[in-house]
Design a protein around this motif. Sequence first.
Motif, short mmCIF file in Angstrom:
data_model
loop_
_atom_site.label_atom_id
_atom_site.label_comp_id
_atom_site.label_asym_id
_atom_site.label_seq_id
_atom_site.Cartn_x
_atom_site.Cartn_y
_atom_site.Cartn_z
N THR A 1 0.83 -1.21 0.00
CA THR A 1 0.00 0.00 0.00
C THR A 1 0.86 1.25 0.00
O THR A 1 0.54 2.25 -0.66
CB THR A 1 -0.93 0.00 1.22
N VAL A 2 1.98 1.21 0.74
CA VAL A 2 2.86 2.37 0.84
C VAL A 2 3.84 2.44 -0.32
O VAL A 2 3.98 3.48 -0.98
CB VAL A 2 3.63 2.35 2.18
N PHE A 3 4.50 1.33 -0.60
CA PHE A 3 5.65 1.38 -1.50
C PHE A 3 5.28 1.25 -2.98
O PHE A 3 6.04 1.72 -3.84
CB PHE A 3 6.68 0.33 -1.10
N ALA A 4 4.18 0.62 -3.32
CA ALA A 4 3.81 0.54 -4.74
C ALA A 4 3.53 1.93 -5.31
O ALA A 4 4.12 2.32 -6.33
CB ALA A 4 2.64 -0.40 -4.94
N PRO A 5 2.65 2.71 -4.67
CA PRO A 5 2.44 4.06 -5.23
C PRO A 5 3.66 4.96 -5.08
O PRO A 5 3.94 5.78 -5.97
CB PRO A 5 1.26 4.61 -4.43
N LEU A 6 4.42 4.83 -3.98
CA LEU A 6 5.63 5.63 -3.82
C LEU A 6 6.62 5.33 -4.94
O LEU A 6 7.22 6.24 -5.53
CB LEU A 6 6.27 5.34 -2.47
N THR A 7 6.79 4.05 -5.25
CA THR A 7 7.71 3.67 -6.32
C THR A 7 7.23 4.20 -7.67
O THR A 7 8.04 4.65 -8.50
CB THR A 7 7.84 2.14 -6.37
N ALA A 8 5.92 4.17 -7.90
CA ALA A 8 5.38 4.69 -9.16
C ALA A 8 5.67 6.18 -9.30
O ALA A 8 6.03 6.66 -10.39
CB ALA A 8 3.88 4.43 -9.23
N VAL A 9 5.53 6.92 -8.20
CA VAL A 9 5.82 8.36 -8.23
C VAL A 9 7.29 8.60 -8.51
O VAL A 9 7.67 9.47 -9.32
CB VAL A 9 5.39 9.02 -6.91
N LEU A 10 8.16 7.83 -7.84
CA LEU A 10 9.59 7.99 -8.06
C LEU A 10 9.98 7.66 -9.49
O LEU A 10 10.80 8.35 -10.11
CB LEU A 10 10.36 7.10 -7.08
N GLU A 11 9.39 6.60 -10.03
CA GLU A 11 9.73 6.20 -11.40
C GLU A 11 9.28 7.27 -12.40
O GLU A 11 9.99 7.58 -13.36
CB GLU A 11 9.09 4.85 -11.72
N ALA A 12 8.11 7.84 -12.16
CA ALA A 12 7.60 8.86 -13.07
C ALA A 12 8.49 10.11 -13.05
O ALA A 12 8.64 10.79 -14.08
CB ALA A 12 6.17 9.23 -12.70
N SER A 13 9.09 10.40 -11.88
CA SER A 13 9.89 11.61 -11.74
C SER A 13 11.36 11.40 -12.08
O SER A 13 12.00 12.27 -12.69
CB SER A 13 9.78 12.14 -10.31
N LEU A 14 11.90 10.23 -11.69
CA LEU A 14 13.34 10.02 -11.78
C LEU A 14 13.74 8.84 -12.66
O LEU A 14 14.94 8.60 -12.84
CB LEU A 14 13.90 9.79 -10.36
N GLY A 15 12.78 8.11 -13.18
CA GLY A 15 13.10 6.89 -13.91
C GLY A 15 13.33 5.74 -12.95
O GLY A 15 13.44 5.92 -11.73
N TRP A 16 13.43 4.53 -13.52
CA TRP A 16 13.57 3.37 -12.62
C TRP A 16 14.90 3.37 -11.90
O TRP A 16 14.99 2.93 -10.74
CB TRP A 16 13.36 2.08 -13.40
N ARG A 17 15.95 3.87 -12.53
CA ARG A 17 17.26 3.89 -11.88
C ARG A 17 17.25 4.88 -10.71
O ARG A 17 17.74 4.57 -9.61
CB ARG A 17 18.35 4.24 -12.89
N GLY A 18 16.68 6.05 -10.93
CA GLY A 18 16.58 7.01 -9.85
C GLY A 18 15.72 6.50 -8.71
O GLY A 18 16.02 6.75 -7.53
N ALA A 19 14.64 5.79 -9.06
CA ALA A 19 13.77 5.23 -8.02
C ALA A 19 14.53 4.26 -7.13
O ALA A 19 14.44 4.31 -5.89
CB ALA A 19 12.58 4.54 -8.67
N TYR A 20 15.31 3.36 -7.76
CA TYR A 20 16.05 2.39 -6.95
C TYR A 20 17.14 3.08 -6.11
O TYR A 20 17.44 2.65 -4.99
CB TYR A 20 16.66 1.31 -7.84
#
Length: 419
Positions: free
Chosen positions: A162-181
């Motif tokens: 519930t917490v990390f799926a949407p958080l990860t989606a926001v990070l990926e949209a802003s920073l890409g998958w590498r930035g998210a990780y």
Amino acid sequence: MSRPAFPAGGPTREPRRAPGAGRALAALCVTVTTGYGVLFYAFPVLAPAIAADTGWSLVAVTAVFSAAQVVAGLSGIAVGRWIDARGPRPVMTAAAVLAVPAVAVLATAPSLWVFGGAWLVCGAAMAGLFYPPAFAALTRWYGEGRVRALTVLTLAAGFASTVFAPLTAVLEASLGWRGAYLILAGVLAVVVVPLHALALTPPWAPAPRGRGAGGARRLPSAVREPAFPALAAALALGSFTVYAVVVNLVPLVEGRGFGTAAAAWALGIGGVGQVLGRLAYAPAERWLPPVPRTALVLLACAATTALFALVPGPLPLLLGIALLAGAARGVLTLLHATAVADRWGTGDYATLNGLLHTPLMLATALAPWAGAALAGPLGGHPAVFALMAALAALGGLLALGTRTERTTDKEAHPWNTHP
């Protein structure tokens, strides 16, 4: 009347709660939730972006993630023995420290080989960050009060997606998958490492263990009892079923003629059911002895999976089945946490639980792939769910062979409850 004590290693009563256990439980609620969020639930969100950006096939990307789950299962044996000998603080802190650079390498991997190697290291870290080591710590620290502590932990960690799926989606949209990780690696460093180092401080006496030839430490005698492999097989079949259901529920619902949004609702309602099931476990643990409790939980997993196979709709009915299936899955998680202590006490809990969780983790790793791979040969996902239901039912029958001397004594007094 109070429940008879089943102490490990002697006639003394298990302590109800170690000093500092409350602070350690609060810390574990945060760290286990974060560990699952970063190392498990972020992946399905990022996998499509990883494949699209790198050109690596989604099948290959998913395969290395599954390989990490296999490493986690195999590493659990060593982690359990280290925890019994040294306590959870050094082991779980080391796992958190290991995870930080591993996730950072995921973010910067120039090739699939490097990406896969980083996931294997992440798998070793998972063995020290996921439920089994936390279960071991709380079981020892809380003694007879362990079910309440385990319930609190699993309720908190149930919100990892519930917490990390949407958080990860926001990070990926802003920073890409590498930035998210990279950000998620920083979360592990800032949150999990210090909490493990500073909060997992309740006293820990090493579990007594005999030594064999050459001074080698022997495995607990419980491993040689027929009940132990029967329990491992029963719970592995149940885990295989419920995780195959989770991953393959979306194509099943879509194949019934409903859209992706409806399938997402089914997954979400299953999460609600999981929380409700965990809330119901403590009363069941008080009144149902270990063997029938194990069998009934696995049969509930089988029944709800069979309903998915048999009921084509309407959508509200499928959502109701999803709620029930989630509840069964939630209870199964707590059954994993209590099965060893219910039968053999807590003296070698971490070692036994590590051994027990190895086939469970392997089943969890293989379930998503197996469900998808079998859909074609069996003619669709309904047939896959019917097969999974049969496997869980077989697990329920195997559970009847998990009675030990301790559980036999306990079942002679099923009316006893916690003080």
